[in-house]
Design a protein around this motif. Structure first.
Motif, PDB file in Angstrom:
ATOM      1  N   TYR A  74       0.838  -1.195   0.000  1.00 56.37           N
ATOM      2  CA  TYR A  74       0.000   0.000   0.000  1.00 56.37           C
ATOM      3  C   TYR A  74       0.874   1.246   0.000  1.00 56.37           C
ATOM      4  O   TYR A  74       2.065   1.190   0.287  1.00 56.37           O
ATOM      5  N   VAL A  75       0.267   2.380  -0.326  1.00 63.26           N
ATOM      6  CA  VAL A  75       0.902   3.689  -0.221  1.00 63.26           C
ATOM      7  C   VAL A  75       0.099   4.466   0.806  1.00 63.26           C
ATOM      8  O   VAL A  75      -1.125   4.590   0.686  1.00 63.26           O
ATOM      9  N   ASP A  76       0.763   4.972   1.832  1.00 62.03           N
ATOM     10  CA  ASP A  76       0.066   5.638   2.933  1.00 62.03           C
ATOM     11  C   ASP A  76      -0.314   7.056   2.528  1.00 62.03           C
ATOM     12  O   ASP A  76       0.556   7.875   2.223  1.00 62.03           O
ATOM     13  N   TRP A  77      -1.601   7.356   2.527  1.00 64.93           N
ATOM     14  CA  TRP A  77      -2.056   8.695   2.133  1.00 64.93           C
ATOM     15  C   TRP A  77      -1.841   9.716   3.233  1.00 64.93           C
ATOM     16  O   TRP A  77      -1.914  10.912   3.014  1.00 64.93           O
ATOM     17  N   LYS A  78      -1.512   9.268   4.450  1.00 63.64           N
ATOM     18  CA  LYS A  78      -1.284  10.187   5.560  1.00 63.64           C
ATOM     19  C   LYS A  78       0.169  10.644   5.644  1.00 63.64           C
ATOM     20  O   LYS A  78       0.476  11.553   6.405  1.00 63.64           O
ATOM     21  N   ASP A  79       1.059  10.028   4.854  1.00 64.01           N
ATOM     22  CA  ASP A  79       2.472  10.398   4.863  1.00 64.01           C
ATOM     23  C   ASP A  79       2.686  11.541   3.864  1.00 64.01           C
ATOM     24  O   ASP A  79       3.061  11.337   2.713  1.00 64.01           O
ATOM     25  N   ILE A  80       2.447  12.746   4.317  1.00 65.65           N
ATOM     26  CA  ILE A  80       2.411  13.916   3.437  1.00 65.65           C
ATOM     27  C   ILE A  80       3.783  14.254   2.870  1.00 65.65           C
ATOM     28  O   ILE A  80       3.895  14.669   1.725  1.00 65.65           O
ATOM     29  N   GLU A  81       4.838  14.084   3.658  1.00 67.06           N
ATOM     30  CA  GLU A  81       6.179  14.456   3.184  1.00 67.06           C
ATOM     31  C   GLU A  81       6.585  13.622   1.969  1.00 67.06           C
ATOM     32  O   GLU A  81       7.138  14.156   1.001  1.00 67.06           O
ATOM     33  N   ASP A  82       6.331  12.322   2.002  1.00 68.56           N
ATOM     34  CA  ASP A  82       6.665  11.484   0.852  1.00 68.56           C
ATOM     35  C   ASP A  82       5.790  11.818  -0.350  1.00 68.56           C
ATOM     36  O   ASP A  82       6.258  11.835  -1.487  1.00 68.56           O
ATOM     37  N   LEU A  83       4.519  12.095  -0.118  1.00 70.47           N
ATOM     38  CA  LEU A  83       3.624  12.437  -1.227  1.00 70.47           C
ATOM     39  C   LEU A  83       4.007  13.770  -1.860  1.00 70.47           C
ATOM     40  O   LEU A  83       3.907  13.942  -3.073  1.00 70.47           O
ATOM     41  N   ARG A  84       4.465  14.708  -1.055  1.00 72.94           N
ATOM     42  CA  ARG A  84       4.887  16.008  -1.596  1.00 72.94           C
ATOM     43  C   ARG A  84       6.108  15.881  -2.508  1.00 72.94           C
ATOM     44  O   ARG A  84       6.245  16.614  -3.475  1.00 72.94           O
ATOM     45  N   ARG A  85       6.989  14.928  -2.174  1.00 71.25           N
ATOM     46  CA  ARG A  85       8.172  14.710  -3.013  1.00 71.25           C
ATOM     47  C   ARG A  85       7.802  14.101  -4.360  1.00 71.25           C
ATOM     48  O   ARG A  85       8.579  14.160  -5.297  1.00 71.25           O
ATOM     49  N   MET A  86       6.636  13.510  -4.448  1.00 69.29           N
ATOM     50  CA  MET A  86       6.175  12.902  -5.698  1.00 69.29           C
ATOM     51  C   MET A  86       5.382  13.868  -6.555  1.00 69.29           C
ATOM     52  O   MET A  86       4.878  13.492  -7.607  1.00 69.29           O
ATOM     53  N   SER A 110       4.997  17.974  -8.294  1.00 61.94           N
ATOM     54  CA  SER A 110       5.699  19.186  -8.707  1.00 61.94           C
ATOM     55  C   SER A 110       5.259  20.342  -7.802  1.00 61.94           C
ATOM     56  O   SER A 110       4.265  20.224  -7.080  1.00 61.94           O
ATOM     57  N   PRO A 111       5.956  21.464  -7.835  1.00 63.23           N
ATOM     58  CA  PRO A 111       5.532  22.610  -7.024  1.00 63.23           C
ATOM     59  C   PRO A 111       4.145  23.127  -7.392  1.00 63.23           C
ATOM     60  O   PRO A 111       3.477  23.752  -6.568  1.00 63.23           O
ATOM     61  N   ASN A 112       3.696  22.843  -8.609  1.00 61.49           N
ATOM     62  CA  ASN A 112       2.362  23.277  -9.021  1.00 61.49           C
ATOM     63  C   ASN A 112       1.270  22.312  -8.593  1.00 61.49           C
ATOM     64  O   ASN A 112       0.094  22.586  -8.790  1.00 61.49           O
ATOM     65  N   GLY A 113       1.643  21.158  -8.034  1.00 60.44           N
ATOM     66  CA  GLY A 113       0.646  20.220  -7.549  1.00 60.44           C
ATOM     67  C   GLY A 113       0.392  19.038  -8.457  1.00 60.44           C
ATOM     68  O   GLY A 113      -0.481  18.229  -8.175  1.00 60.44           O
ATOM     69  N   LYS A 114       1.156  18.901  -9.537  1.00 62.19           N
ATOM     70  CA  LYS A 114       0.973  17.757 -10.431  1.00 62.19           C
ATOM     71  C   LYS A 114       1.769  16.565  -9.928  1.00 62.19           C
ATOM     72  O   LYS A 114       2.849  16.713  -9.383  1.00 62.19           O
ATOM     73  N   ILE A 115       1.234  15.374 -10.157  1.00 59.64           N
ATOM     74  CA  ILE A 115       1.926  14.152  -9.773  1.00 59.64           C
ATOM     75  C   ILE A 115       2.953  13.838 -10.857  1.00 59.64           C
ATOM     76  O   ILE A 115       2.634  13.875 -12.046  1.00 59.64           O
ATOM     77  N   MET A 119      -1.346   3.391  -7.224  1.00 60.00           N
ATOM     78  CA  MET A 119      -1.490   3.537  -5.782  1.00 60.00           C
ATOM     79  C   MET A 119      -1.058   4.929  -5.324  1.00 60.00           C
ATOM     80  O   MET A 119      -1.678   5.515  -4.431  1.00 60.00           O
ATOM     81  N   VAL A 120      -0.005   5.477  -5.930  1.00 64.31           N
ATOM     82  CA  VAL A 120       0.452   6.824  -5.595  1.00 64.31           C
ATOM     83  C   VAL A 120      -0.627   7.840  -5.950  1.00 64.31           C
ATOM     84  O   VAL A 120      -0.958   8.723  -5.148  1.00 64.31           O
ATOM     85  N   ALA A 121      -1.194   7.716  -7.151  1.00 62.84           N
ATOM     86  CA  ALA A 121      -2.231   8.647  -7.579  1.00 62.84           C
ATOM     87  C   ALA A 121      -3.436   8.584  -6.656  1.00 62.84           C
ATOM     88  O   ALA A 121      -4.003   9.625  -6.286  1.00 62.84           O
ATOM     89  N   GLN A 122      -3.839   7.387  -6.264  1.00 60.28           N
ATOM     90  CA  GLN A 122      -4.982   7.233  -5.372  1.00 60.28           C
ATOM     91  C   GLN A 122      -4.694   7.831  -3.999  1.00 60.28           C
ATOM     92  O   GLN A 122      -5.549   8.480  -3.396  1.00 60.28           O
TER      93      GLN A 122
END
Length: 80
Positions: free
Chosen positions: A25-37, A39-44, A59-62
């Protein structure tokens, strides 16, 4: 000398975790890792940049969509 030799290789982010039952699984509560994935504009970022498989990228997108819905991540960088 290659034209790409001046760029440093990016550290690989451990994206997929395994639960106690062996489920990936990919944890949706782990904001720091998701932010690294994202762009600064908010695109994955794409699969090539993240070096993920198709299943992992889904899983990352979800996870990013869930975090956005819960208000942990912004939809865009613009504040209107």
């Amino acid at each position: 000398m290659s034209k790409f030799s001046r760029f440093q290789p990016q550290a690989k982010i451990k994206i997929v975790r395994t639960s106690g039952k062996g489920v990936d699984y990919v944890d949706w509560k782990d904001i720091e890792d998701l932010r690294r994935m994202m762009s600064p504009n908010g695109k994955i970022y794409g699969r090539k940049r993240l070096s993920t498989s198709q299943r992992e990228q889904k899983m990352v997108a979800q996870a990013v969509k869930r975090a956005r819905f819960m208000g942990l991540l912004p939809y865009t960088s613009a504040t209107l």
